[in-house]
Design a protein around this motif. Structure first.
Motif, PDB file in Angstrom:
ATOM      1  N   GLY A 120       0.817  -1.213   0.000  1.00 18.72           N
ATOM      2  CA  GLY A 120       0.000   0.000   0.000  1.00 18.72           C
ATOM      3  C   GLY A 120       0.848   1.259   0.000  1.00 18.72           C
ATOM      4  N   MET A 121       1.978   1.213   0.687  1.00 21.86           N
ATOM      5  CA  MET A 121       2.858   2.384   0.709  1.00 21.86           C
ATOM      6  C   MET A 121       3.469   2.636  -0.660  1.00 21.86           C
ATOM      7  SD  MET A 121       4.787   1.791   4.342  1.00 21.86           S
ATOM      8  CE  MET A 121       3.863   1.485   5.849  1.00 21.86           C
ATOM      9  N   ARG A 123       2.085   1.854  -3.532  1.00 18.51           N
ATOM     10  CA  ARG A 123       1.018   2.460  -4.337  1.00 18.51           C
ATOM     11  C   ARG A 123       0.807   3.920  -3.940  1.00 18.51           C
ATOM     12  NH1 ARG A 123      -1.403  -2.787  -2.976  1.00 18.51           N
ATOM     13  NH2 ARG A 123      -1.169  -4.143  -4.802  1.00 18.51           N
ATOM     14  N   GLY A 124       0.936   4.199  -2.657  1.00 22.08           N
ATOM     15  CA  GLY A 124       0.828   5.575  -2.201  1.00 22.08           C
ATOM     16  C   GLY A 124       1.933   6.452  -2.759  1.00 22.08           C
ATOM     17  N   GLN A 125       3.140   5.922  -2.819  1.00 18.59           N
ATOM     18  CA  GLN A 125       4.251   6.681  -3.399  1.00 18.59           C
ATOM     19  C   GLN A 125       3.979   7.013  -4.862  1.00 18.59           C
ATOM     20  OE1 GLN A 125       8.089   4.847  -2.911  1.00 18.59           O
ATOM     21  NE2 GLN A 125       9.085   6.194  -4.385  1.00 18.59           N
ATOM     22  N   ARG A 127       1.251   7.588  -6.149  1.00 14.28           N
ATOM     23  CA  ARG A 127       0.206   8.623  -6.210  1.00 14.28           C
ATOM     24  C   ARG A 127       0.539   9.854  -5.370  1.00 14.28           C
ATOM     25  NH1 ARG A 127      -4.424   4.018  -5.075  1.00 14.28           N
ATOM     26  NH2 ARG A 127      -4.180   2.908  -7.064  1.00 14.28           N
ATOM     27  N   GLU A 128       1.785   9.889  -4.846  1.00  9.74           N
ATOM     28  CA  GLU A 128       2.244  10.982  -3.998  1.00  9.74           C
ATOM     29  C   GLU A 128       1.352  11.142  -2.756  1.00  9.74           C
ATOM     30  OE1 GLU A 128       2.705  14.512  -6.341  1.00  9.74           O
ATOM     31  OE2 GLU A 128       4.009  13.508  -7.808  1.00  9.74           O
ATOM     32  N   GLN A 129       0.998   9.975  -2.164  1.00  6.39           N
ATOM     33  CA  GLN A 129       0.170   9.956  -0.960  1.00  6.39           C
ATOM     34  C   GLN A 129       1.009   9.530   0.235  1.00  6.39           C
ATOM     35  OE1 GLN A 129      -2.829   7.107  -2.065  1.00  6.39           O
ATOM     36  NE2 GLN A 129      -4.072   8.593  -3.184  1.00  6.39           N
ATOM     37  N   TRP A 130       0.878  10.248   1.343  1.00  4.54           N
ATOM     38  CA  TRP A 130       1.598   9.961   2.585  1.00  4.54           C
ATOM     39  C   TRP A 130       0.700   9.080   3.446  1.00  4.54           C
ATOM     40  CZ3 TRP A 130       6.540  10.794   3.787  1.00  4.54           C
ATOM     41  CH2 TRP A 130       6.931  10.725   5.136  1.00  4.54           C
ATOM     42  N   ARG A 131       0.915   7.776   3.382  1.00  4.27           N
ATOM     43  CA  ARG A 131       0.004   6.840   4.054  1.00  4.27           C
ATOM     44  C   ARG A 131       0.500   6.501   5.454  1.00  4.27           C
ATOM     45  NH1 ARG A 131      -2.576   2.740  -0.490  1.00  4.27           N
ATOM     46  NH2 ARG A 131      -3.120   4.355  -1.998  1.00  4.27           N
TER      47      ARG A 131
END
Length: 315
Positions: A120-121, A123-125, A127-131
């Motif tokens: 998940g991290m 995939r977050g990277q 999308r530039e998402q800080w999970r």
């Protein structure tokens, strides 16, 4: 008359395998369409690595002098179907020990990545998402190793620093070890509900085919993680999909059934699953260990000594 020097077929060029005895003529064949020489002269055949059974066993029907069939895998399920074409007396050897370290590393990688939410991290990277969040540790977990042979022992070696609450071991038959008891396969149903992580590293046999089916998975505790570094058919894919889609279990799979997993298969997008493409043994650790095994085996063979890892003799 000069005696004919027997052929040995290798999936590596002979010059890349240190320590080979001089008693043989070495032929390099890694599954190509054309054979490097007449198979009839081959007495020792080291099979190509990770090729289909059809490719692997294609020359054997034309090897009347064959004495040893040496695989470079620990599992032998991919060659069993072709043994009927061999004449009696051929010794089949596996590559026990070659893949232990690499497969154990991947088992730990899959376990840690799944528990800590690494997929998940990533995939977050993308999308530039800080999970940020709270994730599970391997520390204080109970781990069940199903298939406690050489790979299972190597996995436990690598579990040791992670402060697991308990490591349970299962093999075909029970025995005592310095680390604790190895339980017989018949005891597995009683152990499954106690495990937070279940790691499959058992050979594929008629007894283990479909072992992790609906009843097996149903006995695992809610939220438990199933890690498969064995063979895909050890797990019932339909039963696993039902558990994943319900959200009750998680899985990390280096092997699948079918394999390769085809595009559009529901397992690709099932929740709570991490999939790697059967790379447990395909690492930089493979070649040096495989070449050392080949050199040892051929040295023993040339000297008339017993071979390592002999699994069966054809009849």
């Amino acid at each position: 008359m000069t005696a004919t020097i027997p052929d040995v077929w290798l999936p590596f060029p002979a010059g890349e395998v240190p320590g080979l005895p001089d008693a043989f003529r070495y032929r390099h064949w890694d599954g190509e369409e054309e054979f490097p020489a007449d198979p009839a002269a081959c007495v020792f055949y080291v099979t190509p690595y990770m090729k289909s059974p059809e490719v692997t066993m294609r020359p054997t029907a034309r090897m009347p002098r064959l004495e040893v069939l040496q695989t470079l895998t620990a599992g032998i399920d991919h060659v069993l179907g072709g043994l009927g074409a061999l004449h009696p007396g051929v010794t089949l050897c596996n590559a026990r020990g070659v893949h232990d370290a690499s497969t154990a590393e991947l088992a730990l990688t899959l376990t840690l990545a799944s528990l800590r939410g690494i997929p998940g991290m990533v995939r977050g990277q993308d999308r530039e998402q800080w999970r940020f969040g709270f994730y599970e540790a391997l520390a204080d977990k109970s781990v069940l190793i199903v298939g406690y042979g050489a790979v299972g022992e190597a996995i436990e070696d690598r579990l040791a620093p992670f402060e697991c609450a308990r490591v349970m071991r299962v093999a075909r038959s029970g025995r005592a070890t310095v680390r604790g008891p190895v339980h017989a396969l018949t005891e597995l149903p009683g152990l499954l509900p106690e495990a937070d992580v279940v790691i499959l590293c058992t050979p594929l046999t008629e007894r283990t085919r479909g072992l992790a089916g609906a009843q097996f998975l149903g006995r695992m505790k809610d939220g438990a993680l199933l890690v498969n570094v064995a063979r895909g058919p050890v797990v019932d894919t339909g039963a696993l999909l039902a558990e994943l889609e319900s959200g009750r279990l998680r899985a990390a799979l280096d092997v699948t059934d079918p394999e390769p997993l085809p595009a559009g298969h529901p397992l690709w997008h099932a929740p709570n699953v991490l999939i790697t493409p059967h790379v447990g043994g395909s690492s930089s650790a493979f070649e040096p260990r495989a070449k050392r095994l080949i050199a040892r085996q051929l040295t023993r063979f040339a000297a008339g000594e017993s071979l390592e890892n002999a699994v069966l003799i054809t009849d």
